[in-house]
Design a protein around this motif. Structure first.
Motif, PDB file in Angstrom:
ATOM      1  N   GLN A  59       0.833  -1.206   0.000  1.00 23.74           N
ATOM      2  CA  GLN A  59       0.000   0.000   0.000  1.00 23.74           C
ATOM      3  C   GLN A  59       0.867   1.255   0.000  1.00 23.74           C
ATOM      4  O   GLN A  59       0.573   2.217  -0.704  1.00 23.74           O
ATOM      5  CB  GLN A  59      -0.929  -0.001   1.220  1.00 23.74           C
ATOM      6  N   HIS A  60       1.932   1.240   0.772  1.00 26.02           N
ATOM      7  CA  HIS A  60       2.833   2.386   0.845  1.00 26.02           C
ATOM      8  C   HIS A  60       3.495   2.625  -0.524  1.00 26.02           C
ATOM      9  O   HIS A  60       3.569   3.761  -0.995  1.00 26.02           O
ATOM     10  CB  HIS A  60       3.894   2.133   1.921  1.00 26.02           C
ATOM     11  N   ARG A  61       3.945   1.550  -1.161  1.00 29.67           N
ATOM     12  CA  ARG A  61       4.581   1.670  -2.481  1.00 29.67           C
ATOM     13  C   ARG A  61       3.588   2.176  -3.528  1.00 29.67           C
ATOM     14  O   ARG A  61       3.941   3.010  -4.363  1.00 29.67           O
ATOM     15  CB  ARG A  61       5.172   0.331  -2.920  1.00 29.67           C
ATOM     16  N   LEU A  62       2.360   1.668  -3.463  1.00 27.36           N
ATOM     17  CA  LEU A  62       1.339   2.131  -4.399  1.00 27.36           C
ATOM     18  C   LEU A  62       1.049   3.617  -4.197  1.00 27.36           C
ATOM     19  O   LEU A  62       0.904   4.364  -5.160  1.00 27.36           O
ATOM     20  CB  LEU A  62       0.040   1.328  -4.221  1.00 27.36           C
ATOM     21  N   SER A  63       0.986   4.025  -2.945  1.00 24.52           N
ATOM     22  CA  SER A  63       0.738   5.426  -2.637  1.00 24.52           C
ATOM     23  C   SER A  63       1.860   6.294  -3.208  1.00 24.52           C
ATOM     24  O   SER A  63       1.602   7.343  -3.810  1.00 24.52           O
ATOM     25  CB  SER A  63       0.646   5.605  -1.120  1.00 24.52           C
ATOM     26  N   ASN A  64       3.094   5.857  -3.043  1.00 24.17           N
ATOM     27  CA  ASN A  64       4.228   6.611  -3.589  1.00 24.17           C
ATOM     28  C   ASN A  64       4.168   6.664  -5.114  1.00 24.17           C
ATOM     29  O   ASN A  64       4.437   7.707  -5.713  1.00 24.17           O
ATOM     30  CB  ASN A  64       5.553   5.985  -3.146  1.00 24.17           C
ATOM     31  N   LEU A  65       3.813   5.551  -5.744  1.00 26.05           N
ATOM     32  CA  LEU A  65       3.699   5.525  -7.207  1.00 26.05           C
ATOM     33  C   LEU A  65       2.597   6.466  -7.679  1.00 26.05           C
ATOM     34  O   LEU A  65       2.755   7.161  -8.686  1.00 26.05           O
ATOM     35  CB  LEU A  65       3.415   4.100  -7.707  1.00 26.05           C
ATOM     36  N   GLU A  66       1.491   6.482  -6.920  1.00 24.71           N
ATOM     37  CA  GLU A  66       0.389   7.379  -7.261  1.00 24.71           C
ATOM     38  C   GLU A  66       0.849   8.837  -7.224  1.00 24.71           C
ATOM     39  O   GLU A  66       0.572   9.613  -8.134  1.00 24.71           O
ATOM     40  CB  GLU A  66      -0.760   7.194  -6.257  1.00 24.71           C
ATOM     41  N   LYS A  67       1.567   9.188  -6.165  1.00 27.79           N
ATOM     42  CA  LYS A  67       2.072  10.561  -6.029  1.00 27.79           C
ATOM     43  C   LYS A  67       3.015  10.900  -7.181  1.00 27.79           C
ATOM     44  O   LYS A  67       2.943  11.986  -7.749  1.00 27.79           O
ATOM     45  CB  LYS A  67       2.789  10.730  -4.695  1.00 27.79           C
ATOM     46  N   GLN A  68       3.894   9.942  -7.528  1.00 28.55           N
ATOM     47  CA  GLN A  68       4.838  10.183  -8.624  1.00 28.55           C
ATOM     48  C   GLN A  68       4.101  10.353  -9.950  1.00 28.55           C
ATOM     49  O   GLN A  68       4.429  11.229 -10.741  1.00 28.55           O
ATOM     50  CB  GLN A  68       5.837   9.025  -8.735  1.00 28.55           C
ATOM     51  N   SER A  69       3.090   9.508 -10.173  1.00 27.24           N
ATOM     52  CA  SER A  69       2.372   9.576 -11.448  1.00 27.24           C
ATOM     53  C   SER A  69       1.578  10.882 -11.560  1.00 27.24           C
ATOM     54  O   SER A  69       1.490  11.473 -12.630  1.00 27.24           O
ATOM     55  CB  SER A  69       1.443   8.381 -11.633  1.00 27.24           C
ATOM     56  N   LYS A  70       1.035  11.372 -10.451  1.00 29.68           N
ATOM     57  CA  LYS A  70       0.322  12.659 -10.486  1.00 29.68           C
ATOM     58  C   LYS A  70       1.284  13.770 -10.858  1.00 29.68           C
ATOM     59  O   LYS A  70       0.949  14.653 -11.629  1.00 29.68           O
ATOM     60  CB  LYS A  70      -0.328  12.944  -9.121  1.00 29.68           C
ATOM     61  N   GLY A  71       2.485  13.707 -10.327  1.00 31.79           N
ATOM     62  CA  GLY A  71       3.504  14.701 -10.654  1.00 31.79           C
ATOM     63  C   GLY A  71       3.851  14.671 -12.131  1.00 31.79           C
ATOM     64  O   GLY A  71       4.032  15.711 -12.765  1.00 31.79           O
ATOM     65  N   ILE A  72       3.892  13.477 -12.716  1.00 33.01           N
ATOM     66  CA  ILE A  72       4.225  13.332 -14.141  1.00 33.01           C
ATOM     67  C   ILE A  72       3.129  13.952 -14.990  1.00 33.01           C
ATOM     68  O   ILE A  72       3.391  14.702 -15.932  1.00 33.01           O
ATOM     69  CB  ILE A  72       4.435  11.841 -14.497  1.00 33.01           C
ATOM     70  N   PHE A  73       1.866  13.655 -14.643  1.00 30.62           N
ATOM     71  CA  PHE A  73       0.741  14.159 -15.453  1.00 30.62           C
ATOM     72  C   PHE A  73       0.593  15.663 -15.309  1.00 30.62           C
ATOM     73  O   PHE A  73       0.202  16.338 -16.246  1.00 30.62           O
ATOM     74  CB  PHE A  73      -0.554  13.447 -15.089  1.00 30.62           C
ATOM     75  N   VAL A  74       0.916  16.200 -14.157  1.00 31.36           N
ATOM     76  CA  VAL A  74       0.817  17.657 -13.963  1.00 31.36           C
ATOM     77  C   VAL A  74       1.850  18.358 -14.840  1.00 31.36           C
ATOM     78  O   VAL A  74       1.595  19.368 -15.461  1.00 31.36           O
ATOM     79  CB  VAL A  74       1.029  18.018 -12.474  1.00 31.36           C
ATOM     80  N   ARG A  75       3.059  17.766 -14.907  1.00 31.24           N
ATOM     81  CA  ARG A  75       4.123  18.373 -15.713  1.00 31.24           C
ATOM     82  C   ARG A  75       3.896  18.219 -17.210  1.00 31.24           C
ATOM     83  O   ARG A  75       4.363  19.018 -17.991  1.00 31.24           O
ATOM     84  CB  ARG A  75       5.481  17.733 -15.346  1.00 31.24           C
TER      85      ARG A  75
END
Length: 58
Positions: free
Chosen positions: A41-57
């Motif tokens: 769950q922690h890893r998924l949460s981190n991946l989610e945060k990273q992917s949001k950052g990618i889509f925002v950029r």
């Protein structure tokens, strides 16, 4: 007769100890699985945060 009664009591105690040990082992296995789930769950949460950052950029 008293010796047989004493042996039966010992067998009952051994049986109780074995059941207690199995219960502890089950609890330990469940705890390991829960820790694994928390890690995923922690890893998924981190991946989610990273992917949001990618889509925002993007």
């Amino acid at each position: 007769m008293q010796r047989i009664s004493h042996l039966l009591t010992q067998l009952e105690l051994i049986d109780q100890l074995l059941h207690a040990q199995m219960s502890v082992e089950r609890h330990t296995e469940i705890q390991k699985h829960m820790n694994d789930i928390a890690t995923v769950q922690h890893r998924l949460s981190n991946l989610e945060k990273q992917s949001k950052g990618i889509f925002v950029r993007a």
